[in-house]
Design a protein around this motif. Sequence first.
Motif, mmCIF file in Angstrom:
data_model
loop_
_atom_site.group_PDB
_atom_site.id
_atom_site.type_symbol
_atom_site.label_atom_id
_atom_site.label_comp_id
_atom_site.label_asym_id
_atom_site.label_seq_id
_atom_site.Cartn_x
_atom_site.Cartn_y
_atom_site.Cartn_z
ATOM 1 N N LEU A 225 -2.533 -12.817 -49.639
ATOM 2 C CA LEU A 225 -1.478 -11.900 -49.197
ATOM 3 C C LEU A 225 -2.050 -10.615 -48.590
ATOM 4 O O LEU A 225 -1.552 -10.118 -47.588
ATOM 5 C CB LEU A 225 -0.567 -11.536 -50.370
ATOM 6 N N ASN A 226 -3.090 -10.063 -49.242
ATOM 7 C CA ASN A 226 -3.546 -8.743 -48.744
ATOM 8 C C ASN A 226 -4.955 -8.749 -48.141
ATOM 9 O O ASN A 226 -5.372 -7.755 -47.565
ATOM 10 C CB ASN A 226 -3.434 -7.668 -49.840
ATOM 11 N N VAL B 143 -3.602 -2.156 -55.140
ATOM 12 C CA VAL B 143 -4.537 -2.320 -54.014
ATOM 13 C C VAL B 143 -4.047 -1.499 -52.819
ATOM 14 O O VAL B 143 -4.821 -0.805 -52.156
ATOM 15 C CB VAL B 143 -4.699 -3.815 -53.641
ATOM 16 N N GLU B 144 -2.764 -1.556 -52.575
ATOM 17 C CA GLU B 144 -2.181 -0.802 -51.452
ATOM 18 C C GLU B 144 -2.436 0.707 -51.616
ATOM 19 O O GLU B 144 -2.815 1.402 -50.678
ATOM 20 C CB GLU B 144 -0.673 -1.085 -51.407
ATOM 21 N N ARG C 289 -4.730 -5.384 -42.676
ATOM 22 C CA ARG C 289 -4.331 -6.644 -43.334
ATOM 23 C C ARG C 289 -4.005 -7.711 -42.305
ATOM 24 O O ARG C 289 -4.407 -8.863 -42.430
ATOM 25 C CB ARG C 289 -3.085 -6.374 -44.177
ATOM 26 N N LEU C 290 -3.268 -7.299 -41.279
ATOM 27 C CA LEU C 290 -2.869 -8.248 -40.235
ATOM 28 C C LEU C 290 -4.104 -8.834 -39.553
ATOM 29 O O LEU C 290 -4.223 -10.051 -39.388
ATOM 30 C CB LEU C 290 -1.996 -7.520 -39.207
ATOM 31 N N ARG C 291 -5.031 -7.966 -39.198
ATOM 32 C CA ARG C 291 -6.242 -8.438 -38.500
ATOM 33 C C ARG C 291 -7.068 -9.357 -39.385
ATOM 34 O O ARG C 291 -7.750 -10.256 -38.907
ATOM 35 C CB ARG C 291 -7.106 -7.249 -38.063
ATOM 36 N N LEU D 184 1.825 -8.608 -43.475
ATOM 37 C CA LEU D 184 2.152 -7.214 -43.170
ATOM 38 C C LEU D 184 2.813 -6.539 -44.361
ATOM 39 O O LEU D 184 2.533 -5.393 -44.669
ATOM 40 C CB LEU D 184 3.070 -7.145 -41.943
ATOM 41 N N ASN D 185 3.677 -7.262 -45.055
ATOM 42 C CA ASN D 185 4.310 -6.690 -46.243
ATOM 43 C C ASN D 185 4.158 -7.671 -47.411
ATOM 44 O O ASN D 185 5.019 -8.528 -47.645
ATOM 45 C CB ASN D 185 5.788 -6.402 -45.959
ATOM 46 N N PRO D 186 3.049 -7.557 -48.146
ATOM 47 C CA PRO D 186 2.738 -8.564 -49.175
ATOM 48 C C PRO D 186 3.818 -8.707 -50.246
ATOM 49 O O PRO D 186 4.147 -9.821 -50.647
ATOM 50 C CB PRO D 186 1.430 -8.052 -49.797
#
Length: 424
Positions: free
Chosen positions: A84-85, A339-340, A389-391, A396-398
């Motif tokens: 996810l992240n 984590v965020e 995260r996307l790259r 984008l929104n876990p």
Amino acid sequence: MQLEKYKIQSHNEDVLAGHQRKLAYTLSEVENAESIIQKLVDFQIAIPSWALGTGGTRFGRFSGGGEPRSLEEKIEDVGLLHSLNQASGAISLHIPWDIPQNAQAIKVLAAQHGLKFDAVNSNTFQDQPNQTHSYKFGSLQNVNKAIRKQAIDHNIEVIKQGIELGSESLTVWLSDGSCFPGQLNFRKAYQNTLESLEEIYAALPDNWKLFLEYKCAEPNFYSTTVGDWGQSYSYVKKLGDKAFTLVDLGHHLPNANIEQIVSLLLMEGKLGGFHFNDSKYGDDDLTAGALKPYQLFLIFNELVEGMDARGMNHATDLGWMIDASHNVKDPLEDLLQSVEAIMTAYAQALFVDKKALEIAQEENDVVRCQEILQNAFRTDVRALVAEARLRAGGALNPIALYRNLKVRENLIQERGLKAVSTGL
Ligand code: RM4
Ligand code: MN
Ligand code: MN
């Protein structure tokens, strides 16, 4: 539960337009955005194996169900977080809560999920069934040599387990200390602990590090034998080049200036790693950044400044780990939030105008210093964290995706409502 890549991609497509709008604005505000995004992509935070189940308080434990029942399932959970992240690419194990039965198979499983093994943790703060001696009066500090030896042997055993898994560090946290004045001879407790640590240190492979964690109180309430960073520093300095202090954010007396501690330990070359969490009263082990995001940012500001001053690699030269416990949240959602928050604080610290700050400090321009720090802290860098995260292939929104996919419901179906994981 497997999280297929196409599900992440379709979630990302759904929310991409909104993300790009925010990102465009942030890029116009943050001139070093590209380098920040790359550093965020590289940065990984280890998840503790003991935080995947619901934590208890002394009044009770309210499990949300679907907890991992085995080490394999814990690895699957961390794998889920990582997919996810893309920022939770490691797991930190506690022995004996998580003794691998077949290290090779566990290693393969972890690799399939893109995970490495961060520090292994020993446990001489709980008596295990069938253990010969009790740690009621301490482990490495104990007045009884046989008890000390049992604790030393356990740590050496943990190192051996870690070697099998490809881990490269041992975290020692001692609950040793005393509950009442006069119970302990401080000097003897120190000496016994030092000698015990020396024996453990001697068993470390050359490429390993030993992290010595400190904690001001609990479960001992009068004294703790490794009670603060000064005491930890005094031990690790004597032990040698492979020994470092580990900072757990919840282990300080109220109002301690943790960012200053971090800065000085780094300067001395003795900061080894982190246990991230947040707290209000004691070692509350709450979600990182939930209460004091500014403090977390100030800590990262010192980390970035101090690591750059020593030419260190942000991603690999320190051990980055979460140490948390959740009693009213879904542990996996909570870990995503931690984590965020860590990534956000790191991104903000990377955005601090270091040169301007240095000049303002040299000129004793206190107002300007504050403006510079708070400008970075108040800049919304969340789009940079999402872009990283996307790259990296994450969502984008876990948390939104986790909920849309009903991950917890699926885990309950697989493992049952009453599944209970080992740990705290
Ligand atoms: C302690 C300390 C250790 C952790 C245990 C479970 O307070 O933070 O790092 O392993 O709790
Ligand atoms: Mn800890
Ligand atoms: Mn703790």
